[in-house]
Scaffold this active site. Sequence first.
Site, PDB file in Angstrom:
ATOM      1  N   TRP A 141       0.403  14.479   2.336  1.00  0.00           N
ATOM      2  CA  TRP A 141       1.614  15.266   2.074  1.00  0.00           C
ATOM      3  C   TRP A 141       2.498  14.574   1.040  1.00  0.00           C
ATOM      4  O   TRP A 141       3.176  15.239   0.256  1.00  0.00           O
ATOM      5  CB  TRP A 141       2.383  15.500   3.369  1.00  0.00           C
ATOM      6  CG  TRP A 141       3.015  14.277   3.958  1.00  0.00           C
ATOM      7  CD1 TRP A 141       2.449  13.382   4.802  1.00  0.00           C
ATOM      8  CD2 TRP A 141       4.352  13.811   3.723  1.00  0.00           C
ATOM      9  NE1 TRP A 141       3.342  12.378   5.114  1.00  0.00           N
ATOM     10  CE2 TRP A 141       4.509  12.626   4.473  1.00  0.00           C
ATOM     11  CE3 TRP A 141       5.424  14.284   2.964  1.00  0.00           C
ATOM     12  CZ2 TRP A 141       5.706  11.904   4.468  1.00  0.00           C
ATOM     13  CZ3 TRP A 141       6.609  13.566   2.968  1.00  0.00           C
ATOM     14  CH2 TRP A 141       6.742  12.396   3.710  1.00  0.00           C
ATOM     15  N   LYS A 173      15.973  16.969   6.230  1.00  0.00           N
ATOM     16  CA  LYS A 173      17.064  16.899   7.206  1.00  0.00           C
ATOM     17  C   LYS A 173      18.387  17.428   6.643  1.00  0.00           C
ATOM     18  O   LYS A 173      19.355  17.594   7.391  1.00  0.00           O
ATOM     19  CB  LYS A 173      17.247  15.448   7.682  1.00  0.00           C
ATOM     20  CG  LYS A 173      16.038  14.869   8.400  1.00  0.00           C
ATOM     21  CD  LYS A 173      16.315  13.451   8.856  1.00  0.00           C
ATOM     22  CE  LYS A 173      15.082  12.826   9.495  1.00  0.00           C
ATOM     23  NZ  LYS A 173      13.997  12.601   8.528  1.00  0.00           N
ATOM     24  N   TYR A 235      12.882  -0.235   7.733  1.00  0.00           N
ATOM     25  CA  TYR A 235      11.801  -1.098   8.216  1.00  0.00           C
ATOM     26  C   TYR A 235      11.900  -1.139   9.734  1.00  0.00           C
ATOM     27  O   TYR A 235      12.949  -1.510  10.255  1.00  0.00           O
ATOM     28  CB  TYR A 235      11.890  -2.510   7.644  1.00  0.00           C
ATOM     29  CG  TYR A 235      10.590  -3.262   7.890  1.00  0.00           C
ATOM     30  CD1 TYR A 235       9.472  -2.999   7.093  1.00  0.00           C
ATOM     31  CD2 TYR A 235      10.482  -4.187   8.920  1.00  0.00           C
ATOM     32  CE1 TYR A 235       8.277  -3.658   7.326  1.00  0.00           C
ATOM     33  CE2 TYR A 235       9.286  -4.847   9.156  1.00  0.00           C
ATOM     34  CZ  TYR A 235       8.187  -4.578   8.353  1.00  0.00           C
ATOM     35  OH  TYR A 235       6.997  -5.226   8.591  1.00  0.00           O
ATOM     36  N   PRO A 237       9.176   1.664   8.222  1.00  0.00           N
ATOM     37  CA  PRO A 237       9.336   3.021   7.694  1.00  0.00           C
ATOM     38  C   PRO A 237       8.552   4.029   8.512  1.00  0.00           C
ATOM     39  O   PRO A 237       7.667   3.677   9.298  1.00  0.00           O
ATOM     40  CB  PRO A 237       8.747   2.895   6.278  1.00  0.00           C
ATOM     41  CG  PRO A 237       7.707   1.824   6.410  1.00  0.00           C
ATOM     42  CD  PRO A 237       8.267   0.836   7.407  1.00  0.00           C
ATOM     43  N   HIS A 243       9.417   4.356  -0.289  1.00  0.00           N
ATOM     44  CA  HIS A 243      10.370   5.428  -0.551  1.00  0.00           C
ATOM     45  C   HIS A 243      11.758   4.953  -0.143  1.00  0.00           C
ATOM     46  O   HIS A 243      11.914   4.008   0.631  1.00  0.00           O
ATOM     47  CB  HIS A 243       9.994   6.697   0.230  1.00  0.00           C
ATOM     48  CG  HIS A 243       9.940   6.512   1.711  1.00  0.00           C
ATOM     49  ND1 HIS A 243       8.896   5.863   2.353  1.00  0.00           N
ATOM     50  CD2 HIS A 243      10.788   6.875   2.712  1.00  0.00           C
ATOM     51  CE1 HIS A 243       9.111   5.835   3.651  1.00  0.00           C
ATOM     52  NE2 HIS A 243      10.256   6.442   3.897  1.00  0.00           N
ATOM     53  N   LEU A 244      12.767   5.617  -0.671  1.00  0.00           N
ATOM     54  CA  LEU A 244      14.153   5.243  -0.428  1.00  0.00           C
ATOM     55  C   LEU A 244      14.939   6.460   0.051  1.00  0.00           C
ATOM     56  O   LEU A 244      14.617   7.603  -0.284  1.00  0.00           O
ATOM     57  CB  LEU A 244      14.805   4.685  -1.704  1.00  0.00           C
ATOM     58  CG  LEU A 244      14.087   3.503  -2.359  1.00  0.00           C
ATOM     59  CD1 LEU A 244      13.216   4.015  -3.509  1.00  0.00           C
ATOM     60  CD2 LEU A 244      15.055   2.459  -2.877  1.00  0.00           C
TER      61      LEU A 244
END
Length: 316
Positions: A141, A173, A235, A237, A243-244
């Site tokens: 994905w 979200k 952490y 993740p 990713h951020l």
Amino acid sequence: MTGAERDLRAFKFERILNQDTGRKTLNLLGTIDGKPAIITAEKTAFNAARAPLFVSPSDGLQSLTLLQKNDIYHWFLASIQQSTDDGDAAAKVNLIYPCTDVHIKKYSAQQIHMVVETPEVYQQYVTKYIEGKVAGGRLNWVYNILEHREESEKIVFEDGDKLMGFILLPDLKWDLVTLTALYLSAIVHRTDIRSIRDLTPDHIPFLRSIRSKILTAASERYSLAADQLKIYVHYQPSYYHFHLHVVHVSHDMGASATVGKAILLDEIIQTLEVMRLVGEKEMGYRDLEITYLLGEEHDLWRKIFEPLKEGRAPSI
């Protein structure tokens, strides 16, 4: 009716996984056509544009019931008129279908523990856990997004460079309307970084470049000052492709942004800067003890940290 809506309407409830009365969220487990599915729902923010109509019986408060009165204080229950458009919806609903045992554990209520992951525990056990999580197409994905097979219409910004680039897009979200609840995700194109454990001082230019481009792109798209945004990583993740998370500073993210889960990008960069200055060898986050939160339903707790706590050998 779309196929996705048909799936949602076919949901057969089994049990409540979790509810948070403070954040007004509800996680439900059920099935769709015999396959497990999770629905997560949350109340959306009030639409400030409708504030002048808030007390109107036709366009605002309805079914008003006085609960209690004490001097100047009054408590009521009421239903609120909601329109059917996205800008004034009563709830945001997410569907995960078919879901896995990992999803069910993630969205279930559970006891939380603070664990200390030493470099030795990471190298000996956690790396094996990560290998299992990236195998078998579990990140398909993510690659669908990076290769523009899915969600390309949602992209806020993209740097297509395969080493330094990333895609910035709204997180599922976010309701896409309430700016103070803004939530974006930045997914890097490179595949050699799975978590902060893979970061070394050599990645400082990469991280500084991402930080600058995220702040510029988000500020321009949503007319927000750069100091109204915070960028952090998790952490552990949720998935092991670097990713951020980019959120409005006023947004209450609950456990997702708490100490023991979220680490600010600026802090990561500064830590790597110190490593570069004082390290006698090429150091990185792999050399640090990292303390973080784990729920009892998480496989890392069950297979590694609970056995270590009890003096048993990890089962991974």
